[in-house]
Design an enzyme around this catalytic site. Sequence first.
Site, PDB file in Angstrom:
ATOM      1  N   LYS A   1      35.326  42.695  41.718  1.00  0.00           N
ATOM      2  CA  LYS A   1      36.271  42.185  42.723  1.00  0.00           C
ATOM      3  C   LYS A   1      36.827  40.856  42.231  1.00  0.00           C
ATOM      4  CE  LYS A   1      36.908  40.819  47.536  1.00  0.00           C
ATOM      5  NZ  LYS A   1      37.513  39.500  47.209  1.00  0.00           N
ATOM      6  N   ASP A  58      31.701  33.341  28.714  1.00  0.00           N
ATOM      7  CA  ASP A  58      32.812  32.933  27.857  1.00  0.00           C
ATOM      8  C   ASP A  58      32.497  31.668  27.069  1.00  0.00           C
ATOM      9  OD1 ASP A  58      34.268  35.089  28.702  1.00  0.00           O
ATOM     10  OD2 ASP A  58      35.467  33.983  30.163  1.00  0.00           O
ATOM     11  N   SER A 118      32.699  38.984  43.013  1.00  0.00           N
ATOM     12  CA  SER A 118      33.536  37.837  43.384  1.00  0.00           C
ATOM     13  C   SER A 118      33.031  36.535  42.749  1.00  0.00           C
ATOM     14  CB  SER A 118      33.605  37.740  44.911  1.00  0.00           C
ATOM     15  OG  SER A 118      34.644  36.901  45.326  1.00  0.00           O
TER      16      SER A 118
END
Length: 679
Positions: A484, A470, A459
């Site tokens: 998740k 990224d 999460s």
Amino acid sequence: MIKSIRLSVLSALVVMGTNALAIESAESVKGLPHLEQESQHAVSAKRISSQFLRSHYKPIELNDALSEKIFQRYLKSLDFNRNVFTAADIKSFDKYAKHFDEAIEVGDLAIAYEIYQINMEKREKRFEYALTLLAKEFDFEVENDAFEFDREKAAWPKDEAELNELWRQRVKYDALNLKLTGKDWPKIKELLTKRYETAIRRLTQTSSEDVFQIVMNSFARAIEAHTSYLSPRNAERFQMEMNLSFEGIGAVLLSEDDYTVIRSVVPGGPADLSQKIKPEDKIVGVAQDDDEFVDVIGWRLDEVVELIKGPKGSVVRLQVMKGSGENNTPEVVALTRDKIKLEDKAAKSEVYVPKTGSHKDQKLGVITIPSFYNNLHADVQKELDSLNEQQVQGIIVDLRGNGGGSLTEATLLTGLFIDKGPVVQIRDGAGRIRVEKDVDGKVSYDGPLTVLVDRYSASASEIFAAALQDYNRALILGEQTFGKGTVQQHRGLGRIYDLYENPLGSVQFTIAKFYRIDGGSTQHMGVIPDVLFPSPIDPKEWGESQEESALPWDSIERANYTTFGDAKSVAQQLGNLHNTRIKNDPEFAYIFEDIERYKQKKEDKTISLVESERLKEKTEAETRNLARANQRLQRQGLEVIASIDDLPEDLPEIDPFLDEAASITFDLLATGKYAINQK
């Protein structure tokens, strides 16, 4: 894959029942209650279906296809290990498979209650049969005798004779486990008689709410993996960041088949600090201080919790069977109960200095973050200030075991390591996308950064790690994360004008989905580290990807952001150094041995019922652990020991994964391609 995530925590709170022909001919066994839905259940069912149909992220249609999924989930909840119903029973239920959608829509759950009644009667009959098996002592040296412990995907037993054989294995398994703890046959018989009679007695205490809870969770989980119904009792327990978080030992528990299983441990709590309790472990006995153990196999989860809970400072002893299955002799773990305080879960930092090697006397900072709690970013800011003052040359953020928490904190924490920009994208059920951004234009730390994750990182942990990956701001190290990538909302079913004698529960359902700033979802796939550490678990066998009703991975458009360079070449270079290094690391040699042993046993769903074989396995495990302990002592220049019990209490903890993360961070520093202002 750990089964604690296969079953709904809430759909397994009750020990269920036994005996059966077709539904029409079911007769109540004397002593068992005749269960019917209560008046509020019809309204609850209709409110639940209305809420899901109106507000769930996933488009839902109450039809025959969903009905069959609910039906299969319901049967799985009633007979997870397929040792109560026969194939003929299941065939007799098939006519109801396409009627669960209508039953829920109109609030008439009679078919579910009828199936449950049969399950109760059959289960009582199974325990009565188990009691007859205790008339004569078992021969624990019958060659090739084994217990099939995982029958989730097995065929349904074809007849009662096959059921009897499955229960013979189970009873003998229970008896052998007690024998391996030193119990003689009279004591074994006494304990198992009490266990099975207790299980029968608990069947007589089953309530209408127990049935409603299971069928509505079957409905919820047939829709999506993180959608659930909470009974009034469990709705009251909906505290902190997880269901079923209890003070006392700091463990999140669930019920699986007849066992109480550790789902996770609360960072900083007694269970965590003991280092002896891990997810997947089964609690089979509970004792208060020096009292005798109470056998809790077959108990309701709430009753086990009541035994484990207690005042701060008091001692509870647990008999724990390890989840690995390597040694199924219960281990006794003594824990001093404590209040689980927020500061126990707060971020902490330490300075890491290698004791040997080429980086000896160089310093790294390690920030351990157990969860994404409110004001986390401010705590981490303080730790960064402290580490900067100590002039560390790089930082490791340790997110192992971090199950997530606040989305806002994930965004704010990311902002400490970038000047500004998007952190995560969120799409709701209507397809609207909003972007959570860091906008302060400040950077608290711009040096070399790595993030250590494992398969329990989920999460908000995945949002933070994915964003830094990224941006090419940090290298991600460890195991592929849980996957998740969904957002849940919790709502009560009650209304101020309700006049029902019993309260209504609540629901938790998915309302949105997370996406990385590169457009890919964290759902299902999680975050794949730049440098993967060895793991016994295939990612396809773990986490969100293992849930039948999990939302799929997909992608949306990339957000507008600028990376800090191309990290792929650096990651490959450091990955090669990592692979070369761990080949010669004795601690990783142990890890590789354990992985190989796990893989060899992974497909075997049986446990030997031959005492000499089990004793041999136990001796081998003890010998292996002692040999490793002495090898470690010798590497530290300390004296060897004759028994594990003789290990020095002040021996420093060994964490080969953190040590390797530090080595990779030093390698990153050496490349010069690490800082926020370097391309």
